[in-house]
Write an enzyme that holds these catalytic residues in place. Structure first.
Site, mmCIF file in Angstrom:
data_model
loop_
_atom_site.group_PDB
_atom_site.id
_atom_site.type_symbol
_atom_site.label_atom_id
_atom_site.label_comp_id
_atom_site.label_asym_id
_atom_site.label_seq_id
_atom_site.Cartn_x
_atom_site.Cartn_y
_atom_site.Cartn_z
ATOM 1 N N GLY A 200 0.510 -6.049 2.299
ATOM 2 C CA GLY A 200 -0.563 -5.717 2.542
ATOM 3 C C GLY A 200 -1.648 -6.875 2.184
ATOM 4 O O GLY A 200 -1.036 -7.987 1.921
ATOM 5 N N LYS A 205 -3.379 -2.623 -5.848
ATOM 6 C CA LYS A 205 -3.083 -2.949 -7.321
ATOM 7 C C LYS A 205 -4.234 -3.051 -8.019
ATOM 8 O O LYS A 205 -4.503 -2.593 -9.084
ATOM 9 C CB LYS A 205 -2.134 -3.605 -7.709
ATOM 10 C CG LYS A 205 -0.617 -3.065 -7.381
ATOM 11 C CD LYS A 205 0.516 -3.990 -7.767
ATOM 12 C CE LYS A 205 1.884 -3.328 -7.358
ATOM 13 N NZ LYS A 205 2.794 -4.310 -6.747
ATOM 14 N N THR A 211 -1.050 0.761 -2.381
ATOM 15 C CA THR A 211 -0.753 1.596 -1.198
ATOM 16 C C THR A 211 0.517 0.829 -0.635
ATOM 17 O O THR A 211 0.496 -0.401 -0.434
ATOM 18 C CB THR A 211 -1.772 1.564 -0.338
ATOM 19 O OG1 THR A 211 -2.427 0.490 -0.072
ATOM 20 C CG2 THR A 211 -3.103 2.353 -1.094
ATOM 21 N N ASN A 213 1.937 -0.196 2.278
ATOM 22 C CA ASN A 213 1.630 -0.267 3.795
ATOM 23 C C ASN A 213 3.028 -0.339 4.738
ATOM 24 O O ASN A 213 3.915 -0.565 4.589
ATOM 25 C CB ASN A 213 1.137 -1.544 3.983
ATOM 26 C CG ASN A 213 -0.177 -1.877 3.410
ATOM 27 O OD1 ASN A 213 -1.259 -2.063 4.074
ATOM 28 N ND2 ASN A 213 -0.232 -1.999 2.065
ATOM 29 N N GLU A 261 -1.372 3.435 5.009
ATOM 30 C CA GLU A 261 -1.064 3.165 3.781
ATOM 31 C C GLU A 261 -0.954 4.099 2.815
ATOM 32 O O GLU A 261 -1.894 4.945 2.832
ATOM 33 C CB GLU A 261 -1.770 1.882 3.221
ATOM 34 C CG GLU A 261 -3.473 1.993 3.580
ATOM 35 C CD GLU A 261 -4.342 1.298 2.931
ATOM 36 O OE1 GLU A 261 -3.793 0.452 2.001
ATOM 37 O OE2 GLU A 261 -5.563 1.282 2.942
ATOM 38 N N TYR A 272 8.729 -2.671 -1.567
ATOM 39 C CA TYR A 272 8.757 -3.291 -0.245
ATOM 40 C C TYR A 272 10.050 -3.598 0.541
ATOM 41 O O TYR A 272 11.209 -3.704 -0.146
ATOM 42 C CB TYR A 272 8.420 -4.787 -0.663
ATOM 43 C CG TYR A 272 6.995 -5.155 -1.116
ATOM 44 C CD1 TYR A 272 5.798 -4.812 -0.198
ATOM 45 C CD2 TYR A 272 6.609 -5.485 -2.394
ATOM 46 C CE1 TYR A 272 4.482 -4.980 -0.625
ATOM 47 C CE2 TYR A 272 5.336 -5.727 -2.905
ATOM 48 C CZ TYR A 272 4.249 -5.270 -2.085
ATOM 49 O OH TYR A 272 3.093 -5.349 -2.588
ATOM 50 N N ARG A 285 -10.272 13.712 5.022
ATOM 51 C CA ARG A 285 -11.594 13.521 5.086
ATOM 52 C C ARG A 285 -11.720 12.282 6.205
ATOM 53 O O ARG A 285 -10.536 11.843 6.391
ATOM 54 C CB ARG A 285 -12.394 13.077 3.934
ATOM 55 C CG ARG A 285 -11.829 11.937 3.253
ATOM 56 C CD ARG A 285 -12.786 11.337 2.425
ATOM 57 N NE ARG A 285 -12.240 10.127 1.483
ATOM 58 C CZ ARG A 285 -12.356 8.847 1.679
ATOM 59 N NH1 ARG A 285 -13.205 8.580 2.951
ATOM 60 N NH2 ARG A 285 -11.890 7.926 1.177
ATOM 61 N N PHE A 290 -17.923 2.001 2.396
ATOM 62 C CA PHE A 290 -18.547 2.573 1.116
ATOM 63 C C PHE A 290 -19.597 1.306 0.858
ATOM 64 O O PHE A 290 -19.249 -0.001 0.847
ATOM 65 C CB PHE A 290 -17.758 2.573 0.116
ATOM 66 C CG PHE A 290 -16.967 4.132 0.052
ATOM 67 C CD1 PHE A 290 -17.583 5.076 -0.473
ATOM 68 C CD2 PHE A 290 -15.719 4.303 0.867
ATOM 69 C CE1 PHE A 290 -17.010 6.446 -0.366
ATOM 70 C CE2 PHE A 290 -15.252 5.505 1.148
ATOM 71 C CZ PHE A 290 -15.847 6.675 0.580
HETATM 72 C C1 LIG Z 1 -6.849 7.773 -0.514
HETATM 73 C C2 LIG Z 1 -7.296 6.657 0.142
HETATM 74 C C3 LIG Z 1 -8.549 6.687 0.712
HETATM 75 C C4 LIG Z 1 -8.985 5.351 1.378
HETATM 76 N N1 LIG Z 1 -10.353 5.479 2.052
HETATM 77 C C5 LIG Z 1 -11.056 4.406 2.227
HETATM 78 C C6 LIG Z 1 -12.237 4.434 3.039
HETATM 79 O O1 LIG Z 1 -12.826 5.633 3.220
HETATM 80 N N2 LIG Z 1 -12.716 3.581 3.249
HETATM 81 C C7 LIG Z 1 -11.999 2.307 3.179
HETATM 82 O O2 LIG Z 1 -12.847 1.068 3.660
HETATM 83 N N3 LIG Z 1 -11.060 2.126 2.736
HETATM 84 C C8 LIG Z 1 -10.386 3.113 2.270
HETATM 85 N N4 LIG Z 1 -9.090 3.111 1.512
HETATM 86 C C9 LIG Z 1 -8.278 1.808 1.826
HETATM 87 C C10 LIG Z 1 -8.520 0.576 0.392
HETATM 88 O O3 LIG Z 1 -9.552 -0.073 1.070
HETATM 89 C C11 LIG Z 1 -7.211 0.084 0.575
HETATM 90 O O4 LIG Z 1 -6.298 0.813 0.041
HETATM 91 C C12 LIG Z 1 -7.315 -1.269 -0.153
HETATM 92 O O5 LIG Z 1 -8.062 -2.052 0.339
HETATM 93 C C13 LIG Z 1 -6.058 -2.134 -0.330
HETATM 94 O O6 LIG Z 1 -5.443 -2.490 0.657
HETATM 95 P P1 LIG Z 1 -4.161 -3.363 0.533
HETATM 96 O O7 LIG Z 1 -2.863 -2.307 0.464
HETATM 97 O O8 LIG Z 1 -3.920 -3.916 2.034
HETATM 98 O O9 LIG Z 1 -4.278 -4.120 -0.613
HETATM 99 C C14 LIG Z 1 -8.588 4.195 1.102
HETATM 100 C C15 LIG Z 1 -7.477 4.138 0.432
HETATM 101 C C16 LIG Z 1 -6.780 5.103 -0.103
HETATM 102 C C17 LIG Z 1 -5.516 5.296 -0.841
HETATM 103 N N1 LIG Z 2 2.296 4.573 -6.557
HETATM 104 C C1 LIG Z 2 2.403 3.613 -5.819
HETATM 105 N N2 LIG Z 2 2.174 3.838 -4.441
HETATM 106 C C2 LIG Z 2 2.342 3.062 -3.562
HETATM 107 N N3 LIG Z 2 3.117 1.482 -3.744
HETATM 108 C C3 LIG Z 2 3.341 1.558 -4.978
HETATM 109 C C4 LIG Z 2 3.094 2.449 -6.072
HETATM 110 N N4 LIG Z 2 3.391 2.106 -7.300
HETATM 111 C C5 LIG Z 2 3.839 0.555 -6.791
HETATM 112 N N5 LIG Z 2 3.901 0.348 -5.535
HETATM 113 C C6 LIG Z 2 4.153 -0.742 -4.968
HETATM 114 O O1 LIG Z 2 3.286 -1.608 -4.588
HETATM 115 C C7 LIG Z 2 3.021 -2.086 -3.254
HETATM 116 C C8 LIG Z 2 1.433 -1.825 -3.024
HETATM 117 O O2 LIG Z 2 0.714 -2.736 -4.026
HETATM 118 P P1 LIG Z 2 -0.847 -3.412 -3.229
HETATM 119 O O3 LIG Z 2 -1.445 -3.921 -4.384
HETATM 120 O O4 LIG Z 2 -1.321 -2.138 -2.524
HETATM 121 O O5 LIG Z 2 -0.158 -4.513 -2.180
HETATM 122 P P2 LIG Z 2 0.117 -4.388 -0.702
HETATM 123 O O6 LIG Z 2 -1.314 -5.072 -0.336
HETATM 124 O O7 LIG Z 2 0.985 -5.484 -0.392
HETATM 125 O O8 LIG Z 2 0.258 -3.230 -0.285
HETATM 126 C C9 LIG Z 2 3.870 -1.154 -2.448
HETATM 127 O O9 LIG Z 2 4.219 -1.494 -1.596
HETATM 128 C C10 LIG Z 2 5.027 -0.876 -3.618
HETATM 129 O O10 LIG Z 2 5.983 -1.708 -3.397
#
Ligand SMILES: Cc1cc2nc3c(=O)[nH]c(=O)nc-3n(C[C@H](O)[C@H](O)[C@H](O)COP(=O)(O)O)c2cc1C
Ligand SMILES: Nc1ncnc2c1ncn2[C@@H]1O[C@H](COP(=O)(O)OP(=O)(O)O)[C@@H](O)[C@H]1O
Length: 315
Positions: A200, A205, A211, A213, A261, A272, A285, A290
């Site tokens: 992602g 992190k 998360t 992806n 995600e 990964y 929800r 935000f």
């Molecule tokens: C439980 C949960 C709820 C989320 N809700 C929102 C939301 O309401 N609005 C939003 O813009 N992003 C939301 N996000 C997304 C986060 O912005 C996103 O996980 C973060 O930008 C990381 O993205 P990446 O995995 O691409 O790095 C949510 C993520 C999670 C795990």
């Molecule tokens: N509790 C967790 N939930 C989801 N992914 C996790 C968790 N702990 C470690 N990871 C690892 O971290 C990655 C996500 O980190 P993140 O910073 O969101 O990077 P990305 O934007 O590449 O998803 C996952 O793909 C997985 O390999």
């Protein structure tokens, strides 16, 4: 269960390997919902009584996908999911008929004589609204006529829940409008997605909620954007989690394709490239924009607690 891919006309080899007395449920069965299960279950039961194999005949790609030329919204159960579910229902053979524009022009008679009778289908079992052949010219009664003395046809009445017909289209609608409970009730199980964990934006992190992806393995019906409590199957175990399905409006604008995600609870592993199955248990929800990252983090913390409560086994 063995899967056999068929194209029309059947080759001599396919006929040699597969022909024999058998009971076949025929239909698209997208979703393998409770209504489908009643049709398929009838085939499995009858086959058991008669000591012959049970078969399901389905069409791939989805006929609507072929006819709408790319504007099709996706499947509730892509082939992979369908295979698993049908095997669980006790089906012996899955026939996957290649659906093409040419196949869509086949007459009802050619379908019955060139496929079903060639395979030796003794009884065909279909739902009350089954249509087949060019422009849906054939219905269950025509199937019976065309089968003549060589093939019986059993027609299964609509399966209803609280007076309402269970249908793939009502499940699609429920999913797309955030009524996950309703969709899951009609399916008879949680809606399932499957994908591979990909990179992602590496933001997760840094905000304390990594998360995973997902790149989905097939074209699934996309549920309403929002936050879901999920169970994920990853590296051989089920792990509770919370999924955001959306476009992350807090960070970006004008993104068309939503991402899937999952933040896994009490989990810290690099996954990964791994395959992950996600069962959607509850809709928490809608997704929101935000005003600050801190407010998003506070909300994600609350979502995590909500998911924990929903997913923890009741005492
Ligand atoms: C439980 C949960 C709820 C989320 N809700 C929102 C939301 O309401 N609005 C939003 O813009 N992003 C939301 N996000 C997304 C986060 O912005 C996103 O996980 C973060 O930008 C990381 O993205 P990446 O995995 O691409 O790095 C949510 C993520 C999670 C795990
Ligand atoms: N509790 C967790 N939930 C989801 N992914 C996790 C968790 N702990 C470690 N990871 C690892 O971290 C990655 C996500 O980190 P993140 O910073 O969101 O990077 P990305 O934007 O590449 O998803 C996952 O793909 C997985 O390999």
């Amino acid at each position: 269960m063995k899967t056999v891919h068929l194209t029309y006309p059947l080759s001599a080899g396919i006929i040699r390997e597969n022909a024999g007395p058998q009971i076949a449920a025929i239909g698209q069965f997208d979703g393998v919902h409770q209504g489908h299960a009643s049709v398929i279950g009838s085939a499995v039961r009858l086959a058991g009584e008669q000591g012959v194999p049970s078969a399901v005949m389905t069409f791939h790609p989805h006929p609507k996908d072929v006819m709408k030329k790319g504007n099709y919204e996706g499947n509730l159960t892509p082939l992979l999911e369908k295979q698993e579910l049908l095997a669980e229902l006790g089906v012996d053979i899955l026939y996957v008929v290649e659906f093409s524009e040419a196949f869509s022009k086949l007459s009802p008679q050619a379908f019955v004589e060139g496929m079903l009778l060639q395979l030796g289908v003794r009884t065909a079992i279909v739902g009350f609204d089954f249509r087949f052949g060019h422009k849906g010219a054939g219905d269950a009664n025509m199937l019976r006529q065309l089968g003549g003395g060589n093939m019986n046809v059993e027609i299964i009445p609509p399966f209803e829940r609280e007076g309402e017909k269970v249908s793939s289209s009502s499940i699609r609608k429920a999913l797309q409008s955030g009524e996950l409970d309703e969709a899951n009730r009609l399916l008879g199980r949680p809606y399932r997605l499957r994908g591979v964990v990909v990179d992602g934006d590496k933001r997760g992190k840094s905000i304390g909620f990594p998360t995973a992806n997902l790149r989905l393995l097939d074209r699934y019906v996309v549920p309403a954007k929002g936050v879901y409590a999920v169970h994920s199957f990853i590296e051989g175990e089920w792990v509770p989690g919370v999924m955001n399905l959306g476009v992350k409006p807090t960070f970006q604008e004008n993104v068309a394709a939503p991402s899937f995600e999952v933040h896994l609870l009490d989990f810290d592993r690099d996954i990964y490239g791994k395959q992950m199955t996600v069962d959607l248990i509850s809709y928490i929800r809608a997704e929101r924009k935000f005003p600050s990252i801190q407010e998003l983090i506070t909300q994600i913390q609350a979502d995590t607690e909500t998911a924990e409560k929903i997913l923890s086994p009741s005492p």
